[in-house]
Write a protein that holds these residues in place. Structure first.
Motif, PDB file in Angstrom:
ATOM      1  N   MET A   1       0.867  -1.166   0.000  1.00 44.11           N
ATOM      2  CA  MET A   1       0.000   0.000   0.000  1.00 44.11           C
ATOM      3  C   MET A   1       0.911   1.226   0.000  1.00 44.11           C
ATOM      4  SD  MET A   1      -3.360   0.670   2.300  1.00 44.11           S
ATOM      5  CE  MET A   1      -2.697   0.186   3.826  1.00 44.11           C
ATOM      6  N   ASN A   2       0.584   2.180  -0.857  1.00 44.56           N
ATOM      7  CA  ASN A   2       1.461   3.343  -0.934  1.00 44.56           C
ATOM      8  C   ASN A   2       1.064   4.410   0.088  1.00 44.56           C
ATOM      9  OD1 ASN A   2      -0.692   4.813  -2.025  1.00 44.56           O
ATOM     10  ND2 ASN A   2      -0.087   4.350  -4.128  1.00 44.56           N
ATOM     11  N   TYR A   3       1.940   5.401   0.269  1.00 41.20           N
ATOM     12  CA  TYR A   3       1.752   6.429   1.292  1.00 41.20           C
ATOM     13  C   TYR A   3       0.552   7.332   1.011  1.00 41.20           C
ATOM     14  CZ  TYR A   3       6.270   4.999   3.003  1.00 41.20           C
ATOM     15  OH  TYR A   3       7.283   4.269   3.502  1.00 41.20           O
ATOM     16  N   TYR A   4       0.237   7.537  -0.268  1.00 43.57           N
ATOM     17  CA  TYR A   4      -0.882   8.400  -0.612  1.00 43.57           C
ATOM     18  C   TYR A   4      -2.200   7.832  -0.075  1.00 43.57           C
ATOM     19  CZ  TYR A   4      -4.186  11.095  -3.389  1.00 43.57           C
ATOM     20  OH  TYR A   4      -5.214  11.903  -3.776  1.00 43.57           O
ATOM     21  N   ILE A  46     -18.687  -5.972   0.570  1.00 44.87           N
ATOM     22  CA  ILE A  46     -19.596  -5.597   1.660  1.00 44.87           C
ATOM     23  C   ILE A  46     -19.110  -6.206   2.973  1.00 44.87           C
ATOM     24  CG2 ILE A  46     -21.973  -5.792   2.527  1.00 44.87           C
ATOM     25  CD1 ILE A  46     -21.568  -3.809   0.164  1.00 44.87           C
ATOM     26  N   LYS A  47     -18.603  -7.428   2.921  1.00 46.28           N
ATOM     27  CA  LYS A  47     -18.066  -8.076   4.125  1.00 46.28           C
ATOM     28  C   LYS A  47     -16.927  -7.243   4.712  1.00 46.28           C
ATOM     29  CE  LYS A  47     -15.528 -12.207   5.514  1.00 46.28           C
ATOM     30  NZ  LYS A  47     -14.111 -11.977   5.450  1.00 46.28           N
ATOM     31  N   TYR A  48     -16.028  -6.786   3.862  1.00 47.53           N
ATOM     32  CA  TYR A  48     -14.903  -5.970   4.346  1.00 47.53           C
ATOM     33  C   TYR A  48     -15.406  -4.646   4.926  1.00 47.53           C
ATOM     34  CZ  TYR A  48     -12.110  -9.343   1.740  1.00 47.53           C
ATOM     35  OH  TYR A  48     -11.546 -10.498   1.267  1.00 47.53           O
ATOM     36  N   SER A  58     -11.374  -1.684   1.205  1.00 42.42           N
ATOM     37  CA  SER A  58     -12.228  -2.783   0.744  1.00 42.42           C
ATOM     38  C   SER A  58     -12.137  -2.932  -0.777  1.00 42.42           C
ATOM     39  CB  SER A  58     -13.676  -2.534   1.159  1.00 42.42           C
ATOM     40  OG  SER A  58     -13.787  -2.435   2.552  1.00 42.42           O
ATOM     41  N   SER A  59     -12.119  -1.809  -1.479  1.00 41.41           N
ATOM     42  CA  SER A  59     -11.995  -1.844  -2.941  1.00 41.41           C
ATOM     43  C   SER A  59     -10.673  -2.452  -3.357  1.00 41.41           C
ATOM     44  CB  SER A  59     -12.111  -0.434  -3.521  1.00 41.41           C
ATOM     45  OG  SER A  59     -13.332   0.144  -3.194  1.00 41.41           O
ATOM     46  N   GLU A  60      -9.628  -2.058  -2.665  1.00 40.12           N
ATOM     47  CA  GLU A  60      -8.297  -2.576  -2.968  1.00 40.12           C
ATOM     48  C   GLU A  60      -8.237  -4.085  -2.732  1.00 40.12           C
ATOM     49  OE1 GLU A  60      -4.389  -1.760  -0.676  1.00 40.12           O
ATOM     50  OE2 GLU A  60      -4.727  -0.056  -2.028  1.00 40.12           O
ATOM     51  N   ARG A  61      -8.883  -4.555  -1.687  1.00 36.17           N
ATOM     52  CA  ARG A  61      -8.854  -5.982  -1.343  1.00 36.17           C
ATOM     53  C   ARG A  61      -9.561  -6.848  -2.376  1.00 36.17           C
ATOM     54  NH1 ARG A  61      -9.768  -7.232   4.876  1.00 36.17           N
ATOM     55  NH2 ARG A  61      -8.760  -9.165   4.242  1.00 36.17           N
TER      56      ARG A  61
END
Length: 169
Positions: A1-4, A46-48, A58-61
């Motif tokens: 995961m980046n700093y932004y 939705i679970k996340y 959640s989107s990233e996952r």
């Protein structure tokens, strides 16, 4: 995961909360019994969110962009599980109506030996609609017609040529 992303998560609180239409256990039950992959991905999103993750995390996952995640959450908040089911609009309407297709099928059955170019010209002349040759093949397949390599027919051949041949042999 980046700093932004970490910066955004730390500075921006979650703007739209997730509505819990069902319990977490019911959500897990839906995930275990879901048949369709697209809906399953949305259920995991939705679970996340139920677990307290932000829309971005959640989107990233689940491998989607955050605007798509916001859209999924909005649909969940409005309609629950039904909101996660993809809405297919059916695409572009066909150029020929069903009645015109039935008429075309009757014309094609009246004679054997059509080429795709001849069918294309027929559609242009009869209905004023222009299709590419690939679409003509799709239409013929839809009609259950098979297309084969045409061979030349002798226009001088009499209609009862088989009977004449049997008499003379």
């Amino acid at each position: 995961m980046n700093y932004y992303i970490i910066y955004l998560i730390m500075t921006k609180p979650e703007q739209i909360p997730i509505q819990k239409h069902i319990t977490y256990d019911e959500l897990l039950y839906l995930i275990r019994h879901e048949k369709y992959a697209r809906v399953l991905t949305r259920l995991y999103f939705i679970k996340y969110r139920y677990e307290g993750n932000s829309v971005i995390i959640s989107s990233e996952r689940v491998g989607i962009s955050s605007p798509v995640g916001h859209r999924w959450q909005k649909r969940w908040n409005e309609s629950g599980y039904e909101g996660l089911i993809p809405r297919y609009t059916g695409g572009r309407p066909p150029k020929l109506t069903q009645q015109q297709k039935d008429q075309l099928k009757q014309i094609l059955k009246s004679r054997n030996g059509w080429t795709t170019n001849q069918v294309r010209e027929l559609i242009i002349n009869e209905f004023g609609v222009e299709y590419c040759l690939m679409q003509i093949r799709r239409i013929l397949k839809e009609f259950g017609m098979k297309y084969a390599k045409p061979y030349p027919h002798d226009y001088r051949k009499p209609d009862d040529a088989d009977e004449i041949l049997k008499k003379h042999s």
